[in-house]
Design an enzyme around this catalytic site. Structure first.
Site, mmCIF file in Angstrom:
data_model
loop_
_atom_site.group_PDB
_atom_site.id
_atom_site.type_symbol
_atom_site.label_atom_id
_atom_site.label_comp_id
_atom_site.label_asym_id
_atom_site.label_seq_id
_atom_site.Cartn_x
_atom_site.Cartn_y
_atom_site.Cartn_z
ATOM 1 N N THR A 1 10.813 -42.824 1.354
ATOM 2 C CA THR A 1 10.753 -44.117 2.042
ATOM 3 C C THR A 1 10.608 -43.941 3.550
ATOM 4 O O THR A 1 11.054 -42.927 4.110
ATOM 5 C CB THR A 1 12.054 -44.905 1.744
ATOM 6 N N ASP A 2 10.052 -44.950 4.208
ATOM 7 C CA ASP A 2 9.976 -44.919 5.678
ATOM 8 C C ASP A 2 11.350 -45.077 6.314
ATOM 9 O O ASP A 2 11.529 -44.809 7.509
ATOM 10 C CB ASP A 2 9.013 -45.995 6.205
ATOM 11 N N GLU A 3 12.351 -45.519 5.521
ATOM 12 C CA GLU A 3 13.681 -45.762 6.100
ATOM 13 C C GLU A 3 14.359 -44.481 6.585
ATOM 14 O O GLU A 3 15.306 -44.537 7.356
ATOM 15 C CB GLU A 3 14.582 -46.494 5.096
ATOM 16 N N TYR B 1 21.693 -45.779 1.712
ATOM 17 C CA TYR B 1 20.461 -45.566 0.931
ATOM 18 C C TYR B 1 19.522 -44.607 1.666
ATOM 19 O O TYR B 1 19.080 -43.592 1.102
ATOM 20 C CB TYR B 1 19.745 -46.906 0.671
ATOM 21 N N LYS C 1 18.155 -40.761 0.726
ATOM 22 C CA LYS C 1 16.733 -40.393 0.576
ATOM 23 C C LYS C 1 16.364 -39.286 1.577
ATOM 24 O O LYS C 1 15.612 -38.369 1.250
ATOM 25 C CB LYS C 1 15.831 -41.620 0.789
HETATM 26 P P1 NAD Z 1 13.623 -49.413 -8.815
HETATM 27 O O1 NAD Z 1 15.055 -49.587 -8.464
HETATM 28 O O2 NAD Z 1 12.819 -50.606 -9.203
HETATM 29 O O3 NAD Z 1 13.484 -48.370 -10.025
HETATM 30 C C1 NAD Z 1 14.222 -47.176 -10.077
HETATM 31 C C2 NAD Z 1 14.072 -46.607 -11.482
HETATM 32 O O4 NAD Z 1 14.810 -45.388 -11.529
HETATM 33 C C3 NAD Z 1 14.639 -47.524 -12.589
HETATM 34 O O5 NAD Z 1 13.752 -47.575 -13.668
HETATM 35 C C4 NAD Z 1 15.941 -46.843 -12.985
HETATM 36 O O6 NAD Z 1 16.309 -47.064 -14.335
HETATM 37 C C5 NAD Z 1 15.605 -45.367 -12.730
HETATM 38 N N1 NAD Z 1 16.808 -44.559 -12.469
HETATM 39 C C6 NAD Z 1 17.816 -44.832 -11.608
HETATM 40 N N2 NAD Z 1 18.744 -43.851 -11.673
HETATM 41 C C7 NAD Z 1 18.297 -42.932 -12.570
HETATM 42 C C8 NAD Z 1 18.795 -41.699 -13.051
HETATM 43 N N3 NAD Z 1 19.967 -41.207 -12.613
HETATM 44 N N4 NAD Z 1 18.062 -41.004 -13.957
HETATM 45 C C9 NAD Z 1 16.881 -41.501 -14.413
HETATM 46 N N5 NAD Z 1 16.367 -42.676 -13.993
HETATM 47 C C10 NAD Z 1 17.065 -43.389 -13.093
HETATM 48 O O7 NAD Z 1 12.983 -48.648 -7.587
HETATM 49 P P2 NAD Z 1 11.544 -48.795 -6.900
HETATM 50 O O8 NAD Z 1 11.610 -49.880 -5.902
HETATM 51 O O9 NAD Z 1 10.507 -48.806 -7.945
HETATM 52 O O10 NAD Z 1 11.487 -47.409 -6.103
HETATM 53 C C11 NAD Z 1 11.019 -46.233 -6.741
HETATM 54 C C12 NAD Z 1 11.054 -45.085 -5.747
HETATM 55 O O11 NAD Z 1 10.240 -45.391 -4.617
HETATM 56 C C13 NAD Z 1 12.451 -44.797 -5.194
HETATM 57 O O12 NAD Z 1 12.580 -43.409 -5.054
HETATM 58 C C14 NAD Z 1 12.448 -45.472 -3.827
HETATM 59 O O13 NAD Z 1 13.324 -44.816 -2.950
HETATM 60 C C15 NAD Z 1 11.004 -45.289 -3.425
HETATM 61 N N6 NAD Z 1 10.470 -46.308 -2.493
HETATM 62 C C16 NAD Z 1 10.600 -47.643 -2.783
HETATM 63 C C17 NAD Z 1 10.019 -48.582 -1.936
HETATM 64 C C18 NAD Z 1 10.091 -50.065 -2.216
HETATM 65 O O14 NAD Z 1 9.699 -50.867 -1.373
HETATM 66 N N7 NAD Z 1 10.577 -50.490 -3.375
HETATM 67 C C19 NAD Z 1 9.348 -48.149 -0.779
HETATM 68 C C20 NAD Z 1 9.277 -46.786 -0.500
HETATM 69 C C21 NAD Z 1 9.823 -45.862 -1.384
HETATM 70 O O1 DAU Z 2 10.981 -49.662 3.685
HETATM 71 C C1 DAU Z 2 11.002 -49.228 2.364
HETATM 72 C C2 DAU Z 2 12.212 -49.776 1.646
HETATM 73 O O2 DAU Z 2 11.985 -51.164 1.447
HETATM 74 C C3 DAU Z 2 12.496 -49.088 0.317
HETATM 75 O O3 DAU Z 2 12.778 -47.738 0.535
HETATM 76 C C4 DAU Z 2 13.659 -49.768 -0.414
HETATM 77 O O4 DAU Z 2 13.840 -49.173 -1.680
HETATM 78 C C5 DAU Z 2 13.314 -51.230 -0.586
HETATM 79 O O5 DAU Z 2 14.373 -51.920 -1.213
HETATM 80 C C6 DAU Z 2 12.987 -51.881 0.767
HETATM 81 O O6 DAU Z 2 14.176 -51.963 1.592
HETATM 82 P P1 DAU Z 2 14.514 -53.276 2.466
HETATM 83 O O7 DAU Z 2 15.964 -53.301 2.724
HETATM 84 O O8 DAU Z 2 13.595 -53.387 3.631
HETATM 85 O O9 DAU Z 2 14.079 -54.427 1.410
HETATM 86 P P2 DAU Z 2 14.746 -55.813 0.994
HETATM 87 O O10 DAU Z 2 13.765 -56.532 0.131
HETATM 88 O O11 DAU Z 2 16.141 -55.663 0.499
HETATM 89 O O12 DAU Z 2 14.825 -56.594 2.394
HETATM 90 C C7 DAU Z 2 13.658 -56.869 3.161
HETATM 91 C C8 DAU Z 2 14.108 -57.555 4.440
HETATM 92 O O13 DAU Z 2 14.607 -58.869 4.117
HETATM 93 C C9 DAU Z 2 15.253 -56.858 5.156
HETATM 94 O O14 DAU Z 2 15.083 -56.999 6.549
HETATM 95 C C10 DAU Z 2 16.494 -57.594 4.691
HETATM 96 C C11 DAU Z 2 15.981 -59.013 4.503
HETATM 97 N N1 DAU Z 2 16.637 -59.797 3.429
HETATM 98 C C12 DAU Z 2 16.769 -59.219 2.204
HETATM 99 C C13 DAU Z 2 17.370 -59.910 1.172
HETATM 100 C C14 DAU Z 2 17.538 -59.266 -0.190
HETATM 101 C C15 DAU Z 2 17.060 -61.102 3.663
HETATM 102 O O15 DAU Z 2 16.908 -61.631 4.793
HETATM 103 N N2 DAU Z 2 17.637 -61.785 2.642
HETATM 104 C C16 DAU Z 2 17.831 -61.245 1.388
HETATM 105 O O16 DAU Z 2 18.402 -61.923 0.502
#
Ligand code: NAD
Ligand code: DAU
Length: 354
Positions: A135-137, A160, A164
């Site tokens: 992630t970019d975080e 989180y 990562k």
């Molecule tokens: P998600 O939470 O939707 O899915 C995570 C999946 O991992 C689920 O299917 C869950 O059952 C599985 N999982 C969790 N713990 C596990 C374990 N111990 N063993 C096996 N499986 C397990 O997540 P996502 O949003 O699809 O993110 C996927 C990946 O991409 C993560 O590594 C996250 O850090 C990364 N990522 C997400 C975003 C985003 O915006 N969602 C952005 C950048 C990177």
């Molecule tokens: O940047 C990549 C990341 O983006 C991933 O690595 C994470 O897995 C993914 O969950 C996401 O993280 P964020 O914290 O940025 O996403 P989220 O959707 O939770 O929140 C987006 C923005 O909106 C953040 O600034 C928090 C705000 N927010 C979020 C929720 C859930 C609100 O204002 N209200 C809300 O209820």
């Protein structure tokens, strides 16, 4: 069904989750691959995300935990993997604030377990690849200016992002110490179909449908860089196939939005789709207590990926958001099933947005 001799056998972890399901589908649709999807099916994992491909002959699902070393080792013995695309993680920042140990367990120990098994099984590492989806975080938080590049020093600020960052460090350490071939990509915020409605965009869509309040943290001034999930999945397949071993690639949408602007834009789009009078959904916006340690701004410089591998997002934000809203409106049962589960009850009790 076993893999044919000339297909590449890959292990995808977390393939039942949001991004993972789009990644699994993309690889399974390419007959050059034989895919094993290892997923624990936490609240975020959902096999309904993969119904359309579950009977394909080059696909197998295994329910299990990436921290289970014996299971992962057995999978390596059975399939002699050519590569791993590792997505399994705990992914929600708010949950990491109330439950950091779970994040260390899955994101750090889980990744380390996969690395250890890969190292022990890939004695001859050539033509193997351990791909960590990150992630970019990990880069921390930006002020108004600047972009994250692959050279930006790590400065994670939430449990989180710290988990990562730690797992990224372990991947690089295995590359440096044991010559394990790896690649890492760090992506910005994804949105699209199958996104669990604890995250901002699907939460808003769900709440607008149900005429519930739309919680905006703080003053809504935080900025995120949004990317359509299919564009991330396409980048992942491209990097797996053509990325240089030992490299890091940033992936982003070139698409920054202040939260409140995004919320208002989505409200207006939902009003159109639901035939509401203009302004109806905006009335649901409620400013709530800010997230602890809330990162102000993320913005990615994805020019390395564009220049080296010619990747670009295929849809504009307006197009991607419309596709997303249409998907949620057409898949009411999916939304109903995931929001009526035990986890959402727990979520509402533990993450009250006041
Ligand atoms: P998600 O939470 O939707 O899915 C995570 C999946 O991992 C689920 O299917 C869950 O059952 C599985 N999982 C969790 N713990 C596990 C374990 N111990 N063993 C096996 N499986 C397990 O997540 P996502 O949003 O699809 O993110 C996927 C990946 O991409 C993560 O590594 C996250 O850090 C990364 N990522 C997400 C975003 C985003 O915006 N969602 C952005 C950048 C990177
Ligand atoms: O940047 C990549 C990341 O983006 C991933 O690595 C994470 O897995 C993914 O969950 C996401 O993280 P964020 O914290 O940025 O996403 P989220 O959707 O939770 O929140 C987006 C923005 O909106 C953040 O600034 C928090 C705000 N927010 C979020 C929720 C859930 C609100 O204002 N209200 C809300 O209820």
């Amino acid at each position: 069904m076993s893999s044919s001799n000339d297909s590449r056998r890959i292990l995808i972890t977390g393939g039942a989750g949001f991004i993972g399901s789009h990644v699994v589908r993309r690889f399974v649709k390419d007959s050059n691959y034989y895919v094993i999807n290892l997923d624990k099916l936490t609240y975020a994992g959902n096999l309904d995300n993969l119904r359309d491909i579950e009977n394909e002959s080059n696909y197998e699902f295994v329910k299990g935990d990436i921290c289970d070393e014996d299971l992962v080792h057995q999978l390596f013995k059975d399939h002699d993997f050519d590569g791993i695309v590792h997505l399994a993680a705990e992914s929600h920042v708010d949950r990491s604030i109330s439950n950091p140990l779970e994040f260390a367990q899955t994101n750090v120990i889980g990744t380390l377990t996969l690395l250890e098994v890969a190292k022990n099984n890939w004695k001859e590492g050539k033509n193997k690849l351990f791909y960590h989806i990150s992630t970019d975080e990990v880069y921390g938080s930006l002020d108004e200016e600047g972009l994250f590049t692959e050279k930006t020093p790590y400065d994670p600020k939430s449990p989180y992002s710290s988990s990562k960052a730690s797992s990224d460090h372990f991947v690089r350490a295995y590359g440096n110490t044991y010559e394990l071939p790896y690649v890492i990509s760090n992506c910005s915020n994804n949105y699209g179909p199958n996104h669990f409605p604890e995250k901002l965009i699907p939460l808003l869509i769900n709440n607008i449908k149900k005429k519930e309040s739309l919680p905006v943290y703080g003053k809504g001034e935080n900025i995120r860089d949004w990317l359509y999930v299919e564009d991330h999945a396409a980048a992942i397949k491209l990097i797996f196939e053509k990325g240089r071993s030992g490299e890091t690639y940033n992936i982003g949408g070139f698409n920054e939005w202040k939260n409140i602007d995004l919320v208002e834009f989505l409200c207006d789009l939902m009003d159109k789709k639901l035939d509401n009078e203009k302004g109806t959904s905006r009335k649901l916006i409620t400013f709530v207590k800010d997230r602890a340690g809330h990162d102000l701004r993320y913005a990615i410089d994805a020019s390395k990926l564009s220049k080296e591998l010619n990747w670009r997002p295929s849809v504009t934000f307006e197009e991607g958001l419309e596709k997303t809203v249409d998907w949620y409106l057409e898949n009411e049962k999916w939304l109903e099933d995931v929001t009526s589960g035990e986890y959402m009850k727990y979520y509402k009790e533990h993450y009250s947005k006041t």
